[in-house]
Every structure is written in structure tokens, then in C-alpha cells.
Design an enzyme around this catalytic site. Structure first.
Site, PDB file in Angstrom:
ATOM      1  CG  HIS A  79       0.634  11.229  -7.796  1.00  0.00           C
ATOM      2  ND1 HIS A  79       0.237  11.286  -6.473  1.00  0.00           N
ATOM      3  CD2 HIS A  79       1.608  10.264  -7.853  1.00  0.00           C
ATOM      4  CE1 HIS A  79       0.931  10.394  -5.768  1.00  0.00           C
ATOM      5  NE2 HIS A  79       1.771   9.777  -6.579  1.00  0.00           N
ATOM      6  CG  ASN A 129       7.178   5.573  -5.892  1.00  0.00           C
ATOM      7  OD1 ASN A 129       6.235   6.354  -5.874  1.00  0.00           O
ATOM      8  ND2 ASN A 129       7.011   4.277  -6.023  1.00  0.00           N
ATOM      9  CG  ASN A 175       4.290   5.403  -2.766  1.00  0.00           C
ATOM     10  OD1 ASN A 175       4.274   4.772  -1.711  1.00  0.00           O
ATOM     11  ND2 ASN A 175       3.665   4.975  -3.852  1.00  0.00           N
TER      12      ASN A 175
END
Length: 280
Positions: A79, A129, A175
Site C-alpha cells: 500500500h 485515508n 482512499n
């Protein structure tokens, strides 16, 4: 079991499924709403110290912001591959030792130059996020327009070994990108999407993206980092994006015209061995 009982069981099952999906949609909606509220709060004056543009940027010429999206403290995960690309770019530019924390932008920055273009490299120190908070603060501090921001992030829908440039458009479920769109209130930012592939078998998406690359994947990643930096330097070396008729960077902030469909430059790049196989 009689026909009536079968109908009753079937009806109950349908009601339960309907209720479940409603709750799921409500949960996702509430989570997005909560994230948006957090973005707004973190961008408020209460949490944003007074900012002064750095002396290093007191020069004329175009300014670009390159952001490696990810989670602080999890730089080695799929990620956070955007951070790995940014680190490789800093190394290529010979400025890897110049990272410095900046509380005004909630991140780490390097100010450099690429062919007369003043470039700010940013590693947000906020969770994925809400990465957009850091990006918006940096854009404000250094006086950089959204169309001159380049986001580097992971892409589930591309296998490891493929990268592509996308000019604006929706977040596609990412996100970190969604946070940037929300905080900058526009979707015109260019993105370098680095494929990490989808999870295999029964591994959840969350566990996959937060996991680290295997030793086999790491070999492919080394090649991807080199090619990603090549592509970034190519983008940073280009003349004013308004001269490019295919670039969506020249669109007004927030503008997504139906007639101006986002042009995705398919710089799909395979590792050397795959490229050779494709040519044979």
C-alpha cells in the site's frame, strides 16, 4: 417442507440479505463521511500552523509537487509502494539525504530541481485515508496548483510489473487519492499508478495491501522502481502541460467534462523478461 414454508424461508432470507446490504452501504457511506469530516478538521486553522513559503522556492518558474502516498511507518508494504518510488526518485536526483520533517505540511519534504522545474517531494506523515490533508497543506505552502501535482500510489487492478500515468479522473476506490480529491476539491491531479496485483486465493484485500512484498516480488519491484522513476522524470521534464492537447491538467479545477474523457496514457511497463517474451 410444504410450499408455504419454502416461500416463508425464502422471504426471510431475502429480507436478511436486503438488511445486510443496507447496513453495509450505510457503513461505507458513514466511513467516507467521517473521513471527509476528519480531512476538514485537520485542514482547519486550528490544526494548521501559519505557513510561510520556503526561501528555496522564492524563484520564478514552474513548480511541481510529487507525492508518494502511503502509511507512515509502513513504507515496505504494498500500500505504501508510492513512498518507495519517491525514495528511488530522491536517490536518482542525489538528494536522498535531504529529507526533513515539516510540521506545517504534516510530512517530510525535499525541495529540488529537474530541468528548470522546481520540484517538491512529499511523504505524508498521516494515515493513507487522510493523506490529502498533507498534500493540500504542501500545495498551499509552496504555491503549487492542483494540475501541477503528481500522485504516486499503488494500484490493485494492475499486476506487479505494470505502471501507468493517468491524468485526472475518479479515485477508483483508492482512499488516499479520494482524500486528495476531497481536500484539493478537484480531480485534475496526475497519478502514477504502480501495480501491486490483487490478492490470491482467500487472502483479504486489506491483508494483501498492508502486507510486504515477497522475495520473488521484490526482484520485480526493483525493476518497477527504476522504470517508475524514469517515467516520473519524463513527466517532470515536460513543458507546460497546457501545451499538451491530451492532458487533462489544463481543465479548470473540479471540471470533468463528459466530452473530455480522461486520457489515460497507457505506459504499461512489464519487467524486462516479460517484455522479451511479448516480443518473441
Amino acid at each position: 417442507m410444504g410450499p408455504k414454508k419454502k416461500v416463508t424461508v425464502s422471504s426471510k432470507l431475502c429480507r436478511y440479505l436486503s438488511l445486510f446490504f443496507k447496513k453495509l452501504v450505510n457503513f461505507l457511506t458513514m466511513r467516507r463521511l467521517l473521513t471527509r469530516v476528519i480531512n476538514r478538521v485537520l485542514l482547519s486553522e486550528l490544526f494548521t500552523p501559519a505557513m510561510v513559503i520556503d526561501a528555496e522556492m522564492h524563484t520564478q518558474g514552474r513548480r511541481r509537487l510529487v507525492v508518494g502516498l502511503g502509511n507512515p511507518g509502513m513504507e515496505g508494504t504494498r500500500h505504501s509502494v508510492g513512498m518507495a518510488v519517491l525514495g528511488a526518485l530522491a536517490t536518482r536526483l542525489g538528494v536522498a539525504d535531504r529529507w526533513r520533517g515539516d510540521k506545517h505540511v504534516s510530512g517530510e519534504v525535499i525541495v529540488s530541481e529537474v530541468q528548470h522545474t522546481h520540484v517538491v517531494l512529499l511523504r505524508p506523515r498521516l494515515l493513507m485515508n487522510v493523506n490529502g490533508v498533507s498534500v493540500a497543506k504542501a500545495a498551499g505552502k509552496y504555491g503549487i496548483k492542483p494540475e501541477d501535482i503528481l500522485l504516486v500510489h499503488d494500484e490493485l487492478d494492475k499486476p506487479l510489473g505494470k505502471i501507468s500515468i493517468k491524468h485526472g479522473g475518479s479515485a477508483r476506490g483508492h482512499n488516499g487519492v479520494r482524500s486528495c480529491v476531497d481536500c484539493l476539491q478537484t480531480d485534475v491531479m496526475t497519478r502514477l499508478r504502480v501495480g501491486i496485483g490483487r490478492p490470491k486465493e482467500k487472502t483479504s484485500v486489506e491483508r494483501h495491501v498492508l502486507g510486504r512484498f515477497s522475495s520473488e516480488e521484490q526482484k520485480a519491484l526493483d525493476s518497477v522502481l527504476v522504470q517508475s522513476v524514469d517515467l516520473l522524470l519524463s513527466q517532470l521534464s515536460q513543458q507546460d502541460s497546457q501545451q499538451d492537447p491530451q492532458s487533462s491538467s489544463s481543465l479548470p479545477a473540479g471540471g470533468r467534462h463528459a466530452a473530455q474523457k480522461r486520457k489515460e496514457r497507457a505506459h504499461s511497463i512489464l519487467p524486462p523478461e516479460d517484455s522479451a517474451a511479448a516480443q518473441s
